[in-house]
Design a protein around this motif. Structure first.
Motif, short mmCIF file in Angstrom:
data_model
loop_
_atom_site.label_atom_id
_atom_site.label_comp_id
_atom_site.label_asym_id
_atom_site.label_seq_id
_atom_site.Cartn_x
_atom_site.Cartn_y
_atom_site.Cartn_z
N SER A 61 0.86 -1.19 0.00
CA SER A 61 0.00 0.00 0.00
C SER A 61 0.89 1.23 0.00
N ILE A 62 0.31 2.35 -0.39
CA ILE A 62 0.99 3.64 -0.32
C ILE A 62 0.27 4.47 0.72
N ALA A 63 1.04 5.11 1.58
CA ALA A 63 0.46 5.89 2.67
C ALA A 63 1.19 7.23 2.78
N VAL A 73 -1.69 7.42 6.90
CA VAL A 73 -2.97 7.43 6.19
C VAL A 73 -2.77 6.72 4.85
N VAL A 74 -3.39 5.57 4.70
CA VAL A 74 -3.26 4.79 3.46
C VAL A 74 -4.09 5.43 2.37
N VAL A 75 -3.47 5.65 1.21
CA VAL A 75 -4.17 6.27 0.08
C VAL A 75 -4.46 5.28 -1.05
N ALA A 76 -3.75 4.15 -1.09
CA ALA A 76 -3.99 3.17 -2.15
C ALA A 76 -3.41 1.81 -1.75
N HIS A 77 -4.09 0.76 -2.19
CA HIS A 77 -3.62 -0.62 -2.02
C HIS A 77 -3.33 -1.21 -3.39
N LEU A 78 -2.32 -2.07 -3.46
CA LEU A 78 -2.04 -2.77 -4.70
C LEU A 78 -3.01 -3.92 -4.89
N GLY A 79 -3.38 -4.58 -3.83
CA GLY A 79 -4.25 -5.76 -3.94
C GLY A 79 -3.42 -7.02 -4.02
#
Length: 125
Positions: A61-63, A73-79
């Motif tokens: 994830s990107i935070a 604060v996480v802004v996106a997950h790769l999955g």
């Protein structure tokens, strides 16, 4: 080699391979294998302190880095998958920095399987 040793060595090399693909120097990376395996890579972002995070339960994830006493604060997950190829992680970073949304947060599942994680990291031994 037992699973813990294989995870530690495999994760160290996997994080190094991801860092090379993303363009993060070795001193901008950290990883830990304790009750949970995790990794951190510091990212250069537009006007924000960003970090690329990995956990054995949720993958990458990107935070946004916040105050050290607060959770990022996480802004996106790769999955999924939890251990994708380094070039897929680099594409994820490029996409998020370009404004594209990430995937849904993966479900961590009921139980952690260290033997399976060791197998996923075996390619990096």
């Amino acid at each position: 080699m037992d699973d813990s040793a294989q995870i530690s060595l495999g994760l160290a090399r996997y994080v190094r391979a991801v860092a090379e693909e993303v363009g993060v120097p070795p001193e901008g990376t950290e990883f830990e294998v304790s009750d949970t395996a995790t990794a951190y890579l510091g990212l250069e972002g537009p006007g924000r302190d960003l970090m690329l995070l990995w956990s054995e339960q949720r993958g990458w994830s990107i935070a946004v880095e916040t105050d050290p006493t607060e959770k990022p604060v996480v802004v996106a997950h790769l999955g999924l998958p939890i251990v994708p190829p380094p070039d897929a992680v680099a594409k994820f970073v490029d996409d998020v920095l370009a404004g594209k949304p990430g995937s849904a947060e993966p479900n961590p599942g009921a139980a952690r399987d260290r033997h399976r994680l060791a197998g996923r990291l075996a390619d990096y031994l």
